[in-house]
Design an enzyme around this catalytic site. Structure first.
Site, mmCIF file in Angstrom:
data_model
loop_
_atom_site.group_PDB
_atom_site.id
_atom_site.type_symbol
_atom_site.label_atom_id
_atom_site.label_comp_id
_atom_site.label_asym_id
_atom_site.label_seq_id
_atom_site.Cartn_x
_atom_site.Cartn_y
_atom_site.Cartn_z
ATOM 1 N N GLU A 113 -1.584 -12.482 20.618
ATOM 2 C CA GLU A 113 -2.892 -11.769 20.915
ATOM 3 C C GLU A 113 -4.109 -12.702 21.073
ATOM 4 O O GLU A 113 -4.730 -12.471 22.048
ATOM 5 C CB GLU A 113 -3.317 -10.763 19.820
ATOM 6 C CG GLU A 113 -2.139 -9.650 19.999
ATOM 7 C CD GLU A 113 -2.623 -8.516 18.839
ATOM 8 O OE1 GLU A 113 -3.698 -8.094 18.698
ATOM 9 O OE2 GLU A 113 -1.740 -8.355 18.017
ATOM 10 N N HIS A 117 23.257 -17.106 10.032
ATOM 11 C CA HIS A 117 24.268 -16.257 10.405
ATOM 12 C C HIS A 117 24.297 -15.885 12.190
ATOM 13 O O HIS A 117 25.153 -14.955 12.569
ATOM 14 C CB HIS A 117 24.541 -14.869 10.038
ATOM 15 C CG HIS A 117 24.653 -15.307 8.441
ATOM 16 N ND1 HIS A 117 25.846 -15.897 7.541
ATOM 17 C CD2 HIS A 117 23.561 -15.595 7.315
ATOM 18 C CE1 HIS A 117 25.490 -16.009 6.229
ATOM 19 N NE2 HIS A 117 24.318 -15.761 6.045
ATOM 20 N N LYS A 131 -2.551 1.329 26.108
ATOM 21 C CA LYS A 131 -2.857 2.354 25.442
ATOM 22 C C LYS A 131 -3.574 3.419 26.659
ATOM 23 O O LYS A 131 -3.586 4.598 26.235
ATOM 24 C CB LYS A 131 -4.082 1.890 24.499
ATOM 25 C CG LYS A 131 -3.452 1.237 23.051
ATOM 26 C CD LYS A 131 -4.657 1.003 22.154
ATOM 27 C CE LYS A 131 -3.849 0.332 20.856
ATOM 28 N NZ LYS A 131 -4.899 -0.039 20.020
#
Ligand code: F6R
Length: 319
Positions: free
Chosen positions: A204, A220, A313
């Site tokens: 950001e 892993h 948004k």
């Protein structure tokens, strides 16, 4: 307020206040919030787990609520700095519908209004910041709700203040190392929330892609990706740990560093500085905040605007 002023205010945002909530009456605690407000929940949950909390805690980042929340013995904390984030508003309405016990943390907005009209406690934080730079305000409210001692919070704040110049300089030094690379932040169970804060701040503020992976799970899968030298050379590695991590995890931190060095990819290694877990988390958070600030400067970006988030948004609110 300039981004630098917002950043500098972090230690002073950390403020203790009395809160008499008795957590022992709850069967679960669900923290709801997104982005710069959601990270408050991640950090608080880590802190609660480290201090031995036996109540199951869930961090919920999305719409609605987990199935387990059902009735007043379930505490739901809705955190939204603006008070207008639709996912958090959805969690809030669902919590009311399921008759959970609800507490909000916001600077107002719709969540503040709805809390008021439904007789729900809203722990109010000051307006005028962007959410990610109001971390200290929101985290203080949440930690006080969760029963932190005054001394613990104030010690952590004083530790930050005493390390201030060192933190800023470290931030600038690390930003230099990350410039023109994609940062990959490796963490441990005790620093996972911090690595996510670093990633989000790099995204950001510095408008930079950044990724995280956590030990021991990354041993892993993630590590095999290093064999691709062509892509590995585009990455800058950071390893963040806490001195109180499990011994086997600490051994894995050392192996990670050794393997990366063998590949010629010398990682930045950082352990938190402070007497308590909280102090060390604050220290690491603040170094990362300054890294993102200086890295924004190197790329010529303004740290505050987040146009892509705002656009999404706007678009979703039309649907
Ligand atoms: C902006 C930021 C975002 C917001 C997120 C949720 O500074 O950090 O990640 O935090 O979009 O908004 P709020 O926090 O207002 O609920």
């Amino acid at each position: 307020m300039s981004p630098e002023q917002m950043l500098k205010s972090f230690p002073d945002q950390l403020d203790w206040e009395k809160n008499d909530t008795d957590l022992s009456t709850y069967r679960t605690i669900t923290f709801c919030g997104m982005g710069g407000s959601g990270i408050v929940a991640d950090i608080a949950k880590s802190w609660m787990e480290h201090r031995g909390c036996k109540i199951p805690m869930i961090v919920h980042k999305g719409y609605g609520l987990p199935n387990v929340v059902d009735g007043e013995e379930h505490l739901v904390v809705c955190i939204s700095y603006s008070g207008n984030t639709e996912e958090t508003l959805s969690a809030f309405s669902e919590a009311l519908r399921r008759q959970a016990t609800v507490v909000c943390i916001s600077s107002g907005g719709k969540l503040g209004e709805l809390a008021g009209s439904n007789g729900v406690l809203n722990l109010e934080v000051p307006q005028g910041f962007v959410p990610r730079f109001a971390l200290g305000f929101m985290l203080s409210k949440l930690l006080c709700l969760l029963g932190i001692d005054r001394e613990e919070l104030e010690d952590a704040r004083e530790n930050l203040k005493s390390l201030y110049e060192n933190i800023k300089n470290k931030g600038e030094e690390i930003a230099q190392k990350l410039y023109s690379y994609i940062p990959v932040i490796y963490s441990t169970p005790l620093t996972e929330a911090i690595a996510y804060r670093w990633k989000s701040q790099l995204n950001e503020n510095a408008k930079t892609p950044a990724y995280t992976a956590t030990l021991p799970e990354m041993h892993h899968n993630e590590v095999v990706g290093w064999e691709n030298a062509e892509l590995r050379n585009k990455l800058a590695f950071l390893v963040i740990f806490d001195p109180k991590d499990n011994d086997r995890v600490r051994a894995r931190v050392d192996i990670t560093i050794k393997l990366l060095k063998d590949l010629g990819a010398v990682p930045v290694v950082l352990g938190g500085d402070g007497n308590s877990y909280l102090s060390r988390m604050f220290h690491l958070i603040h170094v990362g905040d300054w890294v993102s600030y200086y890295l924004a400067g190197k790329y010529g970006f303004q740290p505050l605007p987040t146009e892509t988030i705002d656009r999404i948004k706007r678009e979703i609110s039309k649907l």
